[in-house]
Design a protein around this motif. Structure first.
Motif, short mmCIF file in Angstrom:
data_model
loop_
_atom_site.label_atom_id
_atom_site.label_comp_id
_atom_site.label_asym_id
_atom_site.label_seq_id
_atom_site.Cartn_x
_atom_site.Cartn_y
_atom_site.Cartn_z
N THR A 68 25.13 -1.79 36.42
CA THR A 68 24.28 -2.59 37.69
C THR A 68 22.97 -2.94 37.23
N LEU A 69 22.43 -1.62 36.65
CA LEU A 69 20.90 -1.80 36.20
C LEU A 69 20.63 -2.72 35.63
N LEU A 70 21.33 -2.88 34.33
CA LEU A 70 21.14 -4.31 33.52
C LEU A 70 21.38 -5.44 34.03
N ALA A 71 22.34 -5.69 34.81
CA ALA A 71 22.58 -6.85 35.64
C ALA A 71 21.53 -7.03 36.51
N ASP A 163 29.61 -19.65 41.69
CA ASP A 163 29.99 -18.15 41.73
C ASP A 163 31.23 -17.98 41.25
N VAL A 164 32.06 -18.61 41.43
CA VAL A 164 33.44 -18.39 41.18
C VAL A 164 33.77 -18.51 39.67
N ARG A 165 33.08 -19.68 39.21
CA ARG A 165 33.12 -19.76 37.78
C ARG A 165 32.71 -18.43 37.11
N LYS A 166 31.25 -18.04 37.39
CA LYS A 166 30.61 -16.87 36.78
C LYS A 166 31.60 -15.63 36.77
N ALA A 167 31.96 -15.56 37.97
CA ALA A 167 32.79 -14.07 38.32
C ALA A 167 33.94 -14.12 37.61
N SER A 168 34.60 -15.41 37.34
CA SER A 168 35.95 -15.53 36.67
C SER A 168 35.64 -15.08 35.20
N HIS A 169 34.47 -15.18 34.73
CA HIS A 169 34.24 -14.96 33.19
C HIS A 169 34.26 -13.48 32.93
N SER A 170 33.65 -12.79 33.92
CA SER A 170 33.52 -11.44 33.93
C SER A 170 34.87 -10.85 34.19
N LEU A 171 35.60 -11.23 35.24
CA LEU A 171 36.89 -10.77 35.48
C LEU A 171 37.85 -10.95 33.98
N ALA A 217 23.85 -4.69 23.12
CA ALA A 217 24.13 -5.73 21.99
C ALA A 217 24.82 -6.82 22.64
N LEU A 218 25.61 -6.90 23.68
CA LEU A 218 26.30 -8.09 24.34
C LEU A 218 25.62 -8.76 25.40
N ILE A 219 24.60 -8.16 25.98
CA ILE A 219 24.12 -8.80 27.30
C ILE A 219 23.15 -9.76 26.78
N PHE A 220 22.43 -9.90 25.67
CA PHE A 220 21.69 -10.99 25.39
C PHE A 220 22.61 -12.26 24.93
N PRO A 221 23.56 -12.34 24.08
CA PRO A 221 24.38 -13.37 23.92
C PRO A 221 25.26 -13.87 25.14
N LEU A 222 25.96 -12.76 25.97
CA LEU A 222 26.75 -13.18 26.79
C LEU A 222 26.33 -12.79 28.53
N ALA A 223 25.32 -12.32 28.55
CA ALA A 223 24.66 -12.18 30.06
C ALA A 223 25.50 -11.00 30.63
N HIS A 224 25.94 -11.54 32.01
CA HIS A 224 26.68 -10.41 32.79
C HIS A 224 28.18 -10.16 32.22
N VAL A 225 28.59 -11.20 31.60
CA VAL A 225 29.87 -11.06 30.94
C VAL A 225 29.97 -10.08 29.68
N GLY A 226 28.95 -9.91 28.84
CA GLY A 226 28.76 -8.97 27.87
C GLY A 226 28.79 -7.53 28.42
N LEU A 227 28.13 -7.34 29.66
CA LEU A 227 28.37 -6.11 30.34
C LEU A 227 29.72 -5.55 30.51
N ALA A 228 30.60 -6.76 30.82
CA ALA A 228 32.09 -6.36 31.45
C ALA A 228 32.76 -6.13 30.14
#
Length: 329
Positions: A68-71, A163-171, A217-228
């Protein structure tokens, strides 16, 4: 205020869950008034076991806090996208994974106390098969139905299609690790039942450090999806290390038939995924429906996917009695 109603709802639900257990405890003659006894040997032993267990249970919360902090440094909405997708991933985990771990803990403890390693291993094997049987299709279903689920549940008001599309990627990224999270819920009780609370904590710390490193490592290329995705990969590391330790200590000895069992589950999952991918349609078509239409449509496809999964398992030769062969005596 709606936000206050949600908070009070959580409070009263927790209170109801507590009170619900009191009549059952009364019938078992276990409902007694607490009294001080910190120096009793049993209390001292429980305290020593609880301290590492308390830290171990906080590892997941530390990971979530770090995510959450990184996001919060990413674009607006990232925290919400992660939160909504995490809630959907936690649903099957809490519904089945936690329940399965709770159910097997007393049996594992009894087998350990009776010095019956064969029954201990057989119980654990039975639980692992059930975790795979339910976890694999749940993960696949979450990934394929990520968009329709988020649209049906959350695309109202300020939560729009983007928002649905962005959240679906992290899901989808969270769904990759769902099976690993379920396996952890099954493997950890194998240590707790043997009064070994330190090993899961040490492994949990390794997974936590790995999760933090992969986040960066993953937050830079994948943003919030990298965190998930980092959370899912660290869960596989956690489950793998737990399983390796049990195998190394000769606590768990897999029963025969695992290769065929995994092949049947994989074939059934592929058939279910093919059906859902073919039939669910585009996100735009889901957005055009009203709330009731979305709910009925989603329920229909979930039912069709589950029926397909069960049918392919049956055609592949899996029968309910096969799931009882390795069950505890």
């Amino acid at each position: 205020r709606p936000i206050m109603a949600v908070a009070w709802g959580v409070f009263f639900a927790g209170l109801a869950q507590l009170l619900f257990q009191l009549p059952a405890l009364r019938r078992l003659d276990l409902l007694v008034l607490p009294r001080w006894g910190w120096r009793a040997p049993g209390v001292q032993r429980i305290m020593k076991l609880m301290i590492p267990a308390l830290f171990g249970s906080s590892v997941a919360q530390i990971n979530l806090l770090f995510d959450t902090l990184l996001a919060s440094f990413l674009v607006t909405g990232s925290v919400s996208w992660l939160y909504y997708s995490d809630r959907l991933m936690e649903f099957p985990l809490g519904l089945f994974g936690v329940a399965l771990g709770t159910v097997i803990l007393p049996s594992l403890s009894r087998h350990h106390a009776q010095k019956s390693p064969e029954d201990f291993s057989r119980t654990l094997d039975w639980a692992l098969r059930w975790a795979l049987l339910v976890g694999a299709p749940a993960a696949a279903g979450l990934a394929i139905l990520a968009g329709p689920m988020l649209t049906t549940l959350f695309q109202y008001g300020a939560f729009n299609g983007d928002d649905v599309r962005k959240a679906s990627h992290s899901l989808i990224a969270y769904a990759i690790g769902l099976l690993a999270f379920m396996l952890i819920k099954v493997l950890a009780p194998a240590f707790y039942s043997r009064q070994d609370t330190r090993t899961p904590v040490r492994i949990g710390i390794i997974a936590m450090v790995a999760n933090m490193a992969m986040n960066l490592a993953l937050i830079f290329p994948l943003a919030h999806v990298g965190l998930a995705l980092a959370t899912s990969l660290s869960a596989f590391l956690n489950a793998g290390l737990l399983l390796r330790r049990l195998r190394r200590d000769d606590v768990y000895r897999p029963d025969s038939g695992w290769v065929m069992f995994m092949a049947r589950v994989a074939a059934a999952c592929l058939a279910m995924v093919a059906l859902l991918y073919w039939g669910t349609g585009t996100l735009e078509s889901w957005s055009e429906d009203g709330a009731l239409g979305r709910a009925l449509r989603l329920l229909g496809w979930i039912s069709a996917g589950a029926a397909t999964y069960a049918a392919v398992l049956f055609l592949g030769g899996l029968r309910p009695r096969d799931l009882k062969i390795t069950a505890p005596a």
